[in-house]
Design a protein around this motif. Structure first.
Motif, PDB file in Angstrom:
ATOM      1  N   HIS A 194      -6.966  -3.239  -1.703  1.00 35.47           N
ATOM      2  CA  HIS A 194      -7.594  -2.932  -0.224  1.00 35.47           C
ATOM      3  C   HIS A 194      -8.585  -4.277  -0.057  1.00 35.47           C
ATOM      4  O   HIS A 194      -8.846  -4.786   0.812  1.00 35.47           O
ATOM      5  N   ILE A 195      -9.386  -4.369  -1.286  1.00 32.32           N
ATOM      6  CA  ILE A 195     -10.255  -5.518  -1.239  1.00 32.32           C
ATOM      7  C   ILE A 195      -9.431  -6.629  -1.087  1.00 32.32           C
ATOM      8  O   ILE A 195      -9.813  -7.621  -0.291  1.00 32.32           O
ATOM      9  N   ALA A 196      -8.444  -6.639  -1.702  1.00 33.67           N
ATOM     10  CA  ALA A 196      -7.594  -7.956  -1.839  1.00 33.67           C
ATOM     11  C   ALA A 196      -7.021  -8.388  -0.183  1.00 33.67           C
ATOM     12  O   ALA A 196      -7.032  -9.510   0.394  1.00 33.67           O
ATOM     13  N   ASP A 197      -6.556  -7.180   0.572  1.00 31.89           N
ATOM     14  CA  ASP A 197      -6.246  -7.360   1.972  1.00 31.89           C
ATOM     15  C   ASP A 197      -7.244  -7.768   2.700  1.00 31.89           C
ATOM     16  O   ASP A 197      -7.156  -8.405   3.550  1.00 31.89           O
ATOM     17  N   SER A 255      11.729  -0.082  -8.834  1.00 29.56           N
ATOM     18  CA  SER A 255      10.994  -1.156  -8.053  1.00 29.56           C
ATOM     19  C   SER A 255       9.636  -1.501  -8.134  1.00 29.56           C
ATOM     20  O   SER A 255       9.234  -2.697  -8.075  1.00 29.56           O
ATOM     21  N   ASP A 256       8.795  -0.151  -8.054  1.00 26.58           N
ATOM     22  CA  ASP A 256       7.410  -0.363  -8.011  1.00 26.58           C
ATOM     23  C   ASP A 256       7.205  -1.001  -6.318  1.00 26.58           C
ATOM     24  O   ASP A 256       6.172  -1.998  -6.431  1.00 26.58           O
ATOM     25  N   TYR A 257       7.763  -0.604  -5.639  1.00 28.49           N
ATOM     26  CA  TYR A 257       7.664  -1.026  -4.096  1.00 28.49           C
ATOM     27  C   TYR A 257       6.494  -0.835  -3.621  1.00 28.49           C
ATOM     28  O   TYR A 257       5.831   0.458  -3.604  1.00 28.49           O
ATOM     29  N   HIS A 258       5.917  -1.717  -3.030  1.00 26.62           N
ATOM     30  CA  HIS A 258       4.439  -1.590  -2.272  1.00 26.62           C
ATOM     31  C   HIS A 258       4.715  -2.173  -0.664  1.00 26.62           C
ATOM     32  O   HIS A 258       3.502  -2.349  -0.355  1.00 26.62           O
ATOM     33  N   GLY A 259       5.627  -2.251  -0.147  1.00 28.60           N
ATOM     34  CA  GLY A 259       5.841  -2.717   1.085  1.00 28.60           C
ATOM     35  C   GLY A 259       5.755  -4.078   1.072  1.00 28.60           C
ATOM     36  O   GLY A 259       6.168  -4.955   0.059  1.00 28.60           O
ATOM     37  N   VAL A 260       4.978  -4.800   1.917  1.00 31.93           N
ATOM     38  CA  VAL A 260       4.616  -6.191   1.954  1.00 31.93           C
ATOM     39  C   VAL A 260       3.439  -6.539   1.064  1.00 31.93           C
ATOM     40  O   VAL A 260       3.074  -7.752   0.868  1.00 31.93           O
ATOM     41  N   GLY A 261       2.721  -5.488   0.421  1.00 27.99           N
ATOM     42  CA  GLY A 261       1.641  -5.674  -0.605  1.00 27.99           C
ATOM     43  C   GLY A 261       2.271  -6.386  -2.002  1.00 27.99           C
ATOM     44  O   GLY A 261       1.209  -7.080  -2.597  1.00 27.99           O
ATOM     45  N   LYS A 262       3.488  -6.430  -2.341  1.00 25.20           N
ATOM     46  CA  LYS A 262       4.072  -7.048  -3.516  1.00 25.20           C
ATOM     47  C   LYS A 262       5.413  -7.752  -3.001  1.00 25.20           C
ATOM     48  O   LYS A 262       6.097  -7.201  -2.161  1.00 25.20           O
ATOM     49  N   VAL A 263       5.963  -8.629  -3.727  1.00 20.08           N
ATOM     50  CA  VAL A 263       7.232  -9.033  -3.543  1.00 20.08           C
ATOM     51  C   VAL A 263       8.403  -8.331  -4.080  1.00 20.08           C
ATOM     52  O   VAL A 263       9.448  -8.303  -3.756  1.00 20.08           O
ATOM     53  N   ASN A 264       7.911  -7.068  -4.710  1.00 15.44           N
ATOM     54  CA  ASN A 264       8.903  -6.166  -5.223  1.00 15.44           C
ATOM     55  C   ASN A 264       9.891  -5.486  -4.022  1.00 15.44           C
ATOM     56  O   ASN A 264       9.277  -4.989  -3.274  1.00 15.44           O
ATOM     57  N   ALA A 265      11.190  -5.539  -4.290  1.00 14.01           N
ATOM     58  CA  ALA A 265      12.103  -5.057  -3.325  1.00 14.01           C
ATOM     59  C   ALA A 265      12.498  -3.970  -3.507  1.00 14.01           C
ATOM     60  O   ALA A 265      13.041  -3.573  -4.961  1.00 14.01           O
ATOM     61  N   LEU A 266      12.603  -2.728  -2.612  1.00 16.95           N
ATOM     62  CA  LEU A 266      13.282  -1.483  -2.945  1.00 16.95           C
ATOM     63  C   LEU A 266      14.623  -1.778  -3.923  1.00 16.95           C
ATOM     64  O   LEU A 266      15.420  -2.485  -3.582  1.00 16.95           O
ATOM     65  N   ALA A 267      14.906  -0.835  -4.946  1.00 23.75           N
ATOM     66  CA  ALA A 267      16.025  -0.884  -5.721  1.00 23.75           C
ATOM     67  C   ALA A 267      16.471  -2.031  -6.446  1.00 23.75           C
ATOM     68  O   ALA A 267      17.539  -2.299  -6.746  1.00 23.75           O
ATOM     69  N   GLU A 268      15.442  -2.977  -6.556  1.00 22.26           N
ATOM     70  CA  GLU A 268      15.716  -4.221  -7.238  1.00 22.26           C
ATOM     71  C   GLU A 268      16.031  -3.868  -8.775  1.00 22.26           C
ATOM     72  O   GLU A 268      16.638  -4.623  -9.667  1.00 22.26           O
ATOM     73  N   THR A 288      -3.033 -14.643   0.444  1.00 26.12           N
ATOM     74  CA  THR A 288      -2.037 -13.640   0.060  1.00 26.12           C
ATOM     75  C   THR A 288      -3.036 -12.588  -0.871  1.00 26.12           C
ATOM     76  O   THR A 288      -4.032 -13.114  -1.645  1.00 26.12           O
ATOM     77  N   ARG A 289      -2.408 -11.283  -1.004  1.00 25.50           N
ATOM     78  CA  ARG A 289      -2.747 -10.421  -1.857  1.00 25.50           C
ATOM     79  C   ARG A 289      -2.784 -10.867  -3.360  1.00 25.50           C
ATOM     80  O   ARG A 289      -3.839 -10.594  -4.011  1.00 25.50           O
ATOM     81  N   SER A 290      -1.640 -11.570  -3.450  1.00 27.05           N
ATOM     82  CA  SER A 290      -1.256 -12.040  -5.020  1.00 27.05           C
ATOM     83  C   SER A 290      -2.388 -13.096  -5.344  1.00 27.05           C
ATOM     84  O   SER A 290      -2.798 -13.120  -6.264  1.00 27.05           O
ATOM     85  N   ILE A 295     -10.040 -14.343  -7.006  1.00 26.60           N
ATOM     86  CA  ILE A 295     -11.385 -13.569  -6.901  1.00 26.60           C
ATOM     87  C   ILE A 295     -11.306 -12.111  -7.601  1.00 26.60           C
ATOM     88  O   ILE A 295     -12.535 -11.869  -8.379  1.00 26.60           O
ATOM     89  N   LEU A 296     -10.208 -11.468  -7.297  1.00 24.05           N
ATOM     90  CA  LEU A 296     -10.258 -10.183  -8.296  1.00 24.05           C
ATOM     91  C   LEU A 296      -9.710 -10.324  -9.383  1.00 24.05           C
ATOM     92  O   LEU A 296      -9.664  -9.215 -10.437  1.00 24.05           O
ATOM     93  N   HIS A 297      -9.428 -11.400 -10.266  1.00 23.75           N
ATOM     94  CA  HIS A 297      -8.995 -11.404 -11.441  1.00 23.75           C
ATOM     95  C   HIS A 297     -10.182 -10.951 -12.492  1.00 23.75           C
ATOM     96  O   HIS A 297     -11.323 -11.013 -12.194  1.00 23.75           O
ATOM     97  N   TRP A 298      -9.595 -10.426 -13.802  1.00 23.07           N
ATOM     98  CA  TRP A 298     -10.600  -9.663 -14.497  1.00 23.07           C
ATOM     99  C   TRP A 298     -11.736 -10.903 -15.030  1.00 23.07           C
ATOM    100  O   TRP A 298     -12.808 -10.727 -15.493  1.00 23.07           O
ATOM    101  N   LYS A 299     -11.263 -12.104 -14.834  1.00 21.02           N
ATOM    102  CA  LYS A 299     -11.932 -13.265 -15.390  1.00 21.02           C
ATOM    103  C   LYS A 299     -12.821 -13.934 -14.261  1.00 21.02           C
ATOM    104  O   LYS A 299     -13.481 -14.930 -14.509  1.00 21.02           O
TER     105      LYS A 299
END
Length: 283
Positions: A136-139, A247-260, A149-151, A157-161
């Motif tokens: 949500h911070i990313a968004d 899939s680990d689907y998140h909608g448009v939050g990640k590139v992961n596609a349903l049933a990939e 993008t979120r990625s 900025i949100l990377h642990w480093k």
């Protein structure tokens, strides 16, 4: 239960971009027959998803992705068909969500010293009752124009480093497995071959997890590279664990596609037979 079997998806209750209803509709549209809703540390989307699945011919497997921490790495545990009213599980997930919230607020304070960002900007990216976290911070950073993008936010900025990161409380994986199993649920280690947990889940630790009630390993996941998948498959065979794919689907939050990535029907049957805390919902 014909159709693809996808046992790892997220809604806007955690860090997905679709409501549980929208998620179910999206799953139906791509021919999924069985879908698990596994929001982070929350079961708040179960009721809406159950209502949405009725009349679709699909099956909903109620679940969760429980945050856990092993040494320096996040090792998430998927849980299926547990009792959502289990007192110990409610207490632990409430603590995790509270820690996530305070951690997110602290990170926003740090970021705000260098970027135009307020806590209200983050809340604007959530829905009521959502587990607020880094996505949500990313968004919010995207909405403010700081990253595209979120990625990109997670890579900078949100990377642990990145200098703004703060850790948060999470139980050890063995405790997460025990909690889920004690609530009548079915625990599976999520994306166990991802960077971080890949080098930590050795045979000694796996034996402890199996003895605690571990059911399976999520092998077929985009974050598990080929070499890790091979190692996980060998480990699953040694310890008699089920193998899932999701899939680990998140909608448009990640590139992961349903049933990939999907799970085999016989694994689903074993999972449904083992879970005693709650029932699947047949549409």
């Amino acid at each position: 239960m014909p159709g693809h079997i996808d046992l790892h998806t997220h809604s806007s209750v955690s860090d997905g971009t679709q409501t549980p209803t929208q998620l179910i509709r999206a799953a139906a549209a791509v021919g999924i027959g069985t879908v698990a809703l596994t929001d982070h540390d929350s079961t708040a989307g179960w009721q809406e998803a159950a209502a949405a699945v009725r009349g679709t011919g699909m099956t909903l497997v109620p679940g969760i992705e429980l945050s856990a921490q092993l040494d320096y790495a996040s090792v998430h545990v998927l849980g299926y068909l547990f009792d959502p009213g289990d007192a110990d599980l409610i207490s632990e997930t409430a603590r995790i969500r509270a820690e996530r919230l305070s951690r997110a607020e602290a990170m926003v304070q740090r970021i705000a010293a260098d970027y135009a960002l307020a806590w209200e900007d983050v809340l604007a990216q959530t829905v009521p009752g959502a587990t607020v976290g880094r996505p949500h911070i990313a968004d919010a950073l995207v909405a403010k124009g700081h990253v595209p993008t979120r990625s990109a936010a997670f890579e900078s900025i949100l990377h642990w480093k990145g200098g703004y990161y703060r850790p948060h409380y999470a139980p050890e994986p063995v405790d997460a497995v025990r909690l889920i199993a004690a609530a009548g649920g079915v625990p599976v280690i999520a994306h166990a071959g991802a960077r971080g947990p890949a080098g930590l889940l050795n045979d000694r630790r796996m034996r402890v997890l199996v003895d605690a009630g571990l059911f399976g390993l999520e092998v077929y996941h985009r974050d598990n590279p080929p070499a890790a998948r091979k190692r996980l498959l060998e480990m699953a065979m040694r310890f008699g664990l089920a193998v899932t794919g999701s899939s680990d689907y998140h909608g448009v939050g990640k590139v992961n596609a349903l049933a990939e990535n999907t799970t085999e029907p016989e694994v689903l049957e074993a999972l449904l037979a083992r879970g005693t805390g709650s029932d699947p919902v047949h549409g």
